[in-house]
Design a protein around this motif. Structure first.
Motif, PDB file in Angstrom:
ATOM      1  N   SER A  20      -5.375  46.997  17.956  1.00  0.00           N
ATOM      2  CA  SER A  20      -6.202  47.815  18.850  1.00  0.00           C
ATOM      3  C   SER A  20      -7.619  47.842  18.285  1.00  0.00           C
ATOM      4  O   SER A  20      -7.907  47.204  17.265  1.00  0.00           O
ATOM      5  CB  SER A  20      -5.617  49.218  18.991  1.00  0.00           C
ATOM      6  OG  SER A  20      -5.969  50.006  17.886  1.00  0.00           O
ATOM      7  N   GLY A  21      -8.471  48.582  18.941  1.00  0.00           N
ATOM      8  CA  GLY A  21      -9.861  48.677  18.480  1.00  0.00           C
ATOM      9  C   GLY A  21      -9.963  49.142  17.032  1.00  0.00           C
ATOM     10  O   GLY A  21     -10.829  48.691  16.277  1.00  0.00           O
ATOM     11  N   THR A  22      -9.057  50.028  16.644  1.00  0.00           N
ATOM     12  CA  THR A  22      -9.108  50.560  15.279  1.00  0.00           C
ATOM     13  C   THR A  22      -8.849  49.473  14.240  1.00  0.00           C
ATOM     14  O   THR A  22      -9.455  49.476  13.167  1.00  0.00           O
ATOM     15  CB  THR A  22      -8.095  51.720  15.137  1.00  0.00           C
ATOM     16  OG1 THR A  22      -8.371  52.667  16.175  1.00  0.00           O
ATOM     17  CG2 THR A  22      -8.201  52.411  13.797  1.00  0.00           C
ATOM     18  N   MET A  75     -12.042  47.790  13.797  1.00  0.00           N
ATOM     19  CA  MET A  75     -12.931  48.600  12.948  1.00  0.00           C
ATOM     20  C   MET A  75     -12.607  48.349  11.474  1.00  0.00           C
ATOM     21  O   MET A  75     -13.477  48.169  10.632  1.00  0.00           O
ATOM     22  CB  MET A  75     -12.749  50.101  13.248  1.00  0.00           C
ATOM     23  CG  MET A  75     -13.237  50.540  14.631  1.00  0.00           C
ATOM     24  SD  MET A  75     -12.734  52.246  15.048  1.00  0.00           S
ATOM     25  CE  MET A  75     -13.855  53.211  14.015  1.00  0.00           C
ATOM     26  N   PHE A  98     -15.444  58.975  17.378  1.00  0.00           N
ATOM     27  CA  PHE A  98     -15.175  57.591  16.990  1.00  0.00           C
ATOM     28  C   PHE A  98     -16.121  57.098  15.900  1.00  0.00           C
ATOM     29  O   PHE A  98     -15.743  56.273  15.073  1.00  0.00           O
ATOM     30  CB  PHE A  98     -15.138  56.671  18.220  1.00  0.00           C
ATOM     31  CG  PHE A  98     -13.903  56.910  19.029  1.00  0.00           C
ATOM     32  CD1 PHE A  98     -12.676  56.421  18.605  1.00  0.00           C
ATOM     33  CD2 PHE A  98     -13.937  57.689  20.173  1.00  0.00           C
ATOM     34  CE1 PHE A  98     -11.514  56.687  19.319  1.00  0.00           C
ATOM     35  CE2 PHE A  98     -12.777  57.952  20.896  1.00  0.00           C
ATOM     36  CZ  PHE A  98     -11.564  57.455  20.468  1.00  0.00           C
ATOM     37  N   ARG A 100     -14.586  58.191  12.746  1.00  0.00           N
ATOM     38  CA  ARG A 100     -13.368  57.458  12.350  1.00  0.00           C
ATOM     39  C   ARG A 100     -13.633  56.485  11.192  1.00  0.00           C
ATOM     40  O   ARG A 100     -12.743  56.167  10.413  1.00  0.00           O
ATOM     41  CB  ARG A 100     -12.803  56.722  13.566  1.00  0.00           C
ATOM     42  CG  ARG A 100     -11.576  55.909  13.268  1.00  0.00           C
ATOM     43  CD  ARG A 100     -10.865  55.507  14.533  1.00  0.00           C
ATOM     44  NE  ARG A 100     -10.136  56.636  15.080  1.00  0.00           N
ATOM     45  CZ  ARG A 100      -9.178  56.540  16.004  1.00  0.00           C
ATOM     46  NH1 ARG A 100      -8.845  55.370  16.501  1.00  0.00           N
ATOM     47  NH2 ARG A 100      -8.555  57.603  16.433  1.00  0.00           N
ATOM     48  N   THR A 136     -21.829  53.249  16.445  1.00  0.00           N
ATOM     49  CA  THR A 136     -20.895  53.238  17.569  1.00  0.00           C
ATOM     50  C   THR A 136     -21.757  53.067  18.815  1.00  0.00           C
ATOM     51  O   THR A 136     -22.599  53.916  19.098  1.00  0.00           O
ATOM     52  CB  THR A 136     -20.103  54.558  17.616  1.00  0.00           C
ATOM     53  OG1 THR A 136     -19.541  54.762  16.306  1.00  0.00           O
ATOM     54  CG2 THR A 136     -18.999  54.508  18.644  1.00  0.00           C
ATOM     55  N   ALA A 173     -21.320  53.140  22.064  1.00  0.00           N
ATOM     56  CA  ALA A 173     -21.210  54.326  22.918  1.00  0.00           C
ATOM     57  C   ALA A 173     -20.060  55.126  22.329  1.00  0.00           C
ATOM     58  O   ALA A 173     -18.994  54.571  22.066  1.00  0.00           O
ATOM     59  CB  ALA A 173     -20.922  53.943  24.353  1.00  0.00           C
ATOM     60  N   THR A 191     -17.097  57.523  22.681  1.00  0.00           N
ATOM     61  CA  THR A 191     -16.193  57.874  23.769  1.00  0.00           C
ATOM     62  C   THR A 191     -15.863  59.357  23.798  1.00  0.00           C
ATOM     63  O   THR A 191     -15.286  59.858  24.759  1.00  0.00           O
ATOM     64  CB  THR A 191     -14.928  57.013  23.613  1.00  0.00           C
ATOM     65  OG1 THR A 191     -15.367  55.710  23.241  1.00  0.00           O
ATOM     66  CG2 THR A 191     -14.141  56.899  24.882  1.00  0.00           C
ATOM     67  N   ASP A 208     -19.614  49.118  16.584  1.00  0.00           N
ATOM     68  CA  ASP A 208     -18.359  49.410  17.286  1.00  0.00           C
ATOM     69  C   ASP A 208     -18.671  49.382  18.780  1.00  0.00           C
ATOM     70  O   ASP A 208     -19.322  50.279  19.319  1.00  0.00           O
ATOM     71  CB  ASP A 208     -17.828  50.792  16.869  1.00  0.00           C
ATOM     72  CG  ASP A 208     -16.603  51.220  17.690  1.00  0.00           C
ATOM     73  OD1 ASP A 208     -16.285  50.543  18.689  1.00  0.00           O
ATOM     74  OD2 ASP A 208     -15.983  52.228  17.334  1.00  0.00           O
ATOM     75  N   VAL A 233     -16.326  49.290  21.161  1.00  0.00           N
ATOM     76  CA  VAL A 233     -15.050  49.453  21.866  1.00  0.00           C
ATOM     77  C   VAL A 233     -15.226  49.952  23.309  1.00  0.00           C
ATOM     78  O   VAL A 233     -14.497  49.523  24.181  1.00  0.00           O
ATOM     79  CB  VAL A 233     -14.025  50.301  21.086  1.00  0.00           C
ATOM     80  CG1 VAL A 233     -12.709  50.405  21.861  1.00  0.00           C
ATOM     81  CG2 VAL A 233     -13.742  49.698  19.728  1.00  0.00           C
ATOM     82  N   VAL A 234     -16.210  50.787  23.544  1.00  0.00           N
ATOM     83  CA  VAL A 234     -16.353  51.220  24.942  1.00  0.00           C
ATOM     84  C   VAL A 234     -17.658  50.662  25.551  1.00  0.00           C
ATOM     85  O   VAL A 234     -18.185  51.196  26.519  1.00  0.00           O
ATOM     86  CB  VAL A 234     -16.175  52.759  25.028  1.00  0.00           C
ATOM     87  CG1 VAL A 234     -17.439  53.500  24.712  1.00  0.00           C
ATOM     88  CG2 VAL A 234     -15.573  53.185  26.328  1.00  0.00           C
ATOM     89  N   GLN A 281      -8.857  47.001  26.035  1.00  0.00           N
ATOM     90  CA  GLN A 281      -8.518  47.913  27.141  1.00  0.00           C
ATOM     91  C   GLN A 281      -9.673  48.729  27.702  1.00  0.00           C
ATOM     92  O   GLN A 281      -9.446  49.612  28.509  1.00  0.00           O
ATOM     93  CB  GLN A 281      -7.411  48.869  26.672  1.00  0.00           C
ATOM     94  CG  GLN A 281      -7.850  50.016  25.780  1.00  0.00           C
ATOM     95  CD  GLN A 281      -7.944  49.677  24.311  1.00  0.00           C
ATOM     96  OE1 GLN A 281      -8.132  48.525  23.954  1.00  0.00           O
ATOM     97  NE2 GLN A 281      -7.835  50.671  23.443  1.00  0.00           N
ATOM     98  N   LYS A 282     -10.887  48.460  27.259  1.00  0.00           N
ATOM     99  CA  LYS A 282     -11.974  49.285  27.796  1.00  0.00           C
ATOM    100  C   LYS A 282     -12.790  48.448  28.782  1.00  0.00           C
ATOM    101  O   LYS A 282     -12.255  48.112  29.828  1.00  0.00           O
ATOM    102  CB  LYS A 282     -12.730  49.914  26.647  1.00  0.00           C
ATOM    103  CG  LYS A 282     -11.713  50.697  25.758  1.00  0.00           C
ATOM    104  CD  LYS A 282     -12.166  51.942  25.120  1.00  0.00           C
ATOM    105  CE  LYS A 282     -11.024  52.560  24.324  1.00  0.00           C
ATOM    106  NZ  LYS A 282     -11.461  53.596  23.401  1.00  0.00           N
TER     107      LYS A 282
END
Ligand SMILES: *Cc1c(COP(=O)(O)O)cnc(C)c1O
Length: 389
Positions: free
Chosen positions: A62-64, A67, A89, A92, A135, A137, A139, A164, A166-167, A195-196
């Motif tokens: 996943s995105g994590t 990261m 995020f 994180r 990051t 954006a 989330t 990052d 991810v979004v 998935q984003k």
């Protein structure tokens, strides 16, 4: 559309039928030349998206995980990492890097606000930072980072920029060959999940390293990682017929189709479309008395965090929406119960946004707040028309 509900959480995002069809294609062995060709193409598409001369990795996770890959492959134990955090995020990266014995310093913005560039400059002047995380954006807050302001400052200080996305990836510009004020000032690592804004179901970690970041990996020698060590994946990414760990075959089918959609539209058009979506949906919801956590100037094009009008209860509101087939997310940390988050990215369409504005209006009316749905939809359309020109 096979979807029966409108999934407007900030990831996963609506999956279109073409992508479902790809997912449901016959599973082949991961060394079958027919699959290997698709994987090869998926890797080429990813390089094109990021415009990178380095290496990209598309693997199960996943995105994590992406990261974690970004951090462990660039920053060693005892080295310094600066985290620029615009929310949950961004934060994180703190426990993540700490787990590897990295020394972490943090600049945490008040939720809804951006970190001042002057604060980043001052922090960078204090120490010898190997890398800085941004990051794109966040989330949790719907705040977007100002790369044009941040990247030159970080690169000038000699640190690697880890973004990052991810979004943001596939919705905002993350061109890794873009020069930020200087030929050497570029994004070094960009990471995302499937998935984003890419619009594939969850399950892929996607990450790009430029030549400087690859050099940093080499200089580290042995690292405390195995699955996350890019050294183990480089031979596979260069020749997807090779084996390190089994790729998620069906997700790669889906990703290849999704990336065709992304590249056919083109990132310039996609970025404009997402900017329009963000402005329009917020303008429409403002007419209902909602307030965005982030001011418009720093608001993300891909998702919004909206504070409820006083009389609206979070659980009731979201349950009502869900009954009508619209799924939005609650808020995190101290905002839980006070705000909701709505995604407007990837393969979301203006028709979906209009339907969402209508259903949100109906739900508010049923909960005793009297709102004008027609006026809200008009506002949505007005702003969409202006910003997509
Ligand atoms: C969703 C998200 C993540 C985490 O990704 P997972 O796929 O849930 O591991 C990280 N960063 C941002 C900005 C996100 O939106």
């Amino acid at each position: 559309m096979r979807n029966k509900e409108m999934l407007l959480v900030p990831g996963p995002t609506p999956v279109v039928d073409e992508i479902y069809d790809a997912l449901a294609s016959e599973t082949r062995g991961h060394t079958d030349p027919r699959f290997v060709n698709i994987y090869k193409n998926a890797i080429e598409q990813t390089k094109k998206l990021f415009q990178t001369d380095g290496e990209v990795f598309v693997i199960a996770g996943s995105g994590t995980l992406a990261m974690e890959m970004a951090i462990v492959n660039t920053v060693g134990k005892g080295e310094n990492l600066l985290v620029i955090s615009h929310g949950y995020f961004g934060d994180r990266f703190i426990p993540l890097a700490t787990a590897y014995g990295i020394h972490v310093e943090v600049l945490q913005a008040e939720w809804g606000k951006q970190i001042e560039v002057s604060a980043v400059k001052a922090k960078l002047a204090e120490g010898n930072f190997k890398a800085v995380t941004i990051t794109h954006a966040d989330t949790s807050t719907g705040v977007v980072s100002d790369l044009d302001a941040l990247v030159p400052v970080i690169k000038k200080a000699g640190a690697l920029v880890i973004l990052d996305g991810v979004v943001a990836t596939a919705a905002l510009d993350e061109n890794m060959s873009k020069e930020y004020n200087h030929p050497d000032y570029k994004l070094d690592v960009v990471l995302t999940g499937s998935q984003k804004a890419i619009g594939v179901p969850p399950g892929l970690a996607i990450i790009a390293f430029n030549q400087s970041a690859l050099k940093a990996r080499k200089a580290l020698g042995t690292i405390p990682a195995y699955y996350s060590d890019i050294t183990n994946w480089i031979p596979v990414m260069n020749d997807p017929g090779k084996y390190f760990a089994t790729p998620p075959v069906n997700l790669i089918y889906a990703y290849e189709v999704a990336m065709n959609i992304v590249l056919d539209e083109g990132i310039t058009k996609r970025a404009a479309r997402h900017i329009a979506y963000g402005r329009a949906i917020r303008a429409a919801l403002f007419t209902y008395g909602m307030v965005a956590l982030a001011e418009e100037a720093v608001a993300a094009p891909t998702l919004s965090c909206l504070l409820y009008p006083a009389e609206i209860e979070d659980g009731e509101f979201r349950a009502k929406l869900a009954e009508k087939g619209v799924i939005v997310a609650g808020s995190l940390a101290h905002l839980a119960g006070k705000a909701f988050r709505i995604g407007h990215m990837g393969n979301t369409t203006p028709v979906m946004l209009e339907e969402a504005v209508k259903i949100i209006g109906e739900s508010l009316n049923e909960l005793g707040k009297s709102v004008d749905i027609e006026a809200a939809i008009l506002r949505l359309k007005e702003v969409l028309a202006v910003t997509t020109k």
